[in-house]
Design a protein around this motif. Structure first.
Motif, PDB file in Angstrom:
ATOM      1  N   THR A 135       3.119  -2.521   5.011  1.00 19.00           N
ATOM      2  CA  THR A 135       2.015  -2.308   6.102  1.00 19.00           C
ATOM      3  C   THR A 135       1.846  -3.822   7.053  1.00 19.00           C
ATOM      4  O   THR A 135       2.480  -4.780   6.739  1.00 19.00           O
ATOM      5  CB  THR A 135       0.520  -2.291   5.564  1.00 19.00           C
ATOM      6  OG1 THR A 135       0.193  -3.307   4.832  1.00 19.00           O
ATOM      7  CG2 THR A 135       0.622  -0.844   4.675  1.00 19.00           C
ATOM      8  N   ALA A 145       0.745  -1.246   0.204  1.00 21.46           N
ATOM      9  CA  ALA A 145       0.155   0.048  -0.136  1.00 21.46           C
ATOM     10  C   ALA A 145       0.997   1.289  -0.098  1.00 21.46           C
ATOM     11  O   ALA A 145       1.808   1.425   0.983  1.00 21.46           O
ATOM     12  CB  ALA A 145      -0.901   0.112   1.265  1.00 21.46           C
ATOM     13  N   ASP A 146       0.850   2.095  -1.196  1.00 25.82           N
ATOM     14  CA  ASP A 146       1.674   3.323  -1.149  1.00 25.82           C
ATOM     15  C   ASP A 146       2.925   2.916  -1.078  1.00 25.82           C
ATOM     16  O   ASP A 146       3.930   3.751  -0.425  1.00 25.82           O
ATOM     17  CB  ASP A 146       1.214   4.350  -0.042  1.00 25.82           C
ATOM     18  CG  ASP A 146      -0.409   4.706  -0.148  1.00 25.82           C
ATOM     19  OD1 ASP A 146      -0.585   4.877  -1.447  1.00 25.82           O
ATOM     20  OD2 ASP A 146      -0.986   4.960   0.707  1.00 25.82           O
ATOM     21  N   GLY A 147       3.578   1.741  -1.369  1.00 27.30           N
ATOM     22  CA  GLY A 147       4.870   1.391  -1.440  1.00 27.30           C
ATOM     23  C   GLY A 147       5.450   1.255  -0.181  1.00 27.30           C
ATOM     24  O   GLY A 147       6.594   1.076   0.063  1.00 27.30           O
ATOM     25  N   GLN A 148       4.791   0.894   0.843  1.00 28.41           N
ATOM     26  CA  GLN A 148       5.135   0.699   2.530  1.00 28.41           C
ATOM     27  C   GLN A 148       4.585  -0.700   2.820  1.00 28.41           C
ATOM     28  O   GLN A 148       3.672  -1.166   2.371  1.00 28.41           O
ATOM     29  CB  GLN A 148       4.554   1.802   3.091  1.00 28.41           C
ATOM     30  CG  GLN A 148       4.942   3.146   2.814  1.00 28.41           C
ATOM     31  CD  GLN A 148       4.465   3.948   3.792  1.00 28.41           C
ATOM     32  OE1 GLN A 148       4.113   3.623   5.062  1.00 28.41           O
ATOM     33  NE2 GLN A 148       4.536   5.495   3.664  1.00 28.41           N
TER      34      GLN A 148
END
Length: 42
Positions: free
Chosen positions: A27, A22-25
């Motif tokens: 999680t 998610a959004d390059g992170q």
């Protein structure tokens, strides 16, 4: 040391394992998926 490695290379590991980010992170759900993929026969 393992935690630091995961912090530094978690995104690359997720990409190598085809775990969606998610959004390059990484999680918590992505981290759980990575753990499940790498867990040894327990």
């Amino acid at each position: 040391m393992c935690e630091a490695t995961a912090d530094l290379y978690g995104v690359e590991l997720a990409k190598a394992l085809n775990v969606p980010l998610a959004d390059g992170q990484v999680t918590p759900p992505a981290g759980f998926t990575i753990t499940e993929l790498l867990r040894k026969g327990t």
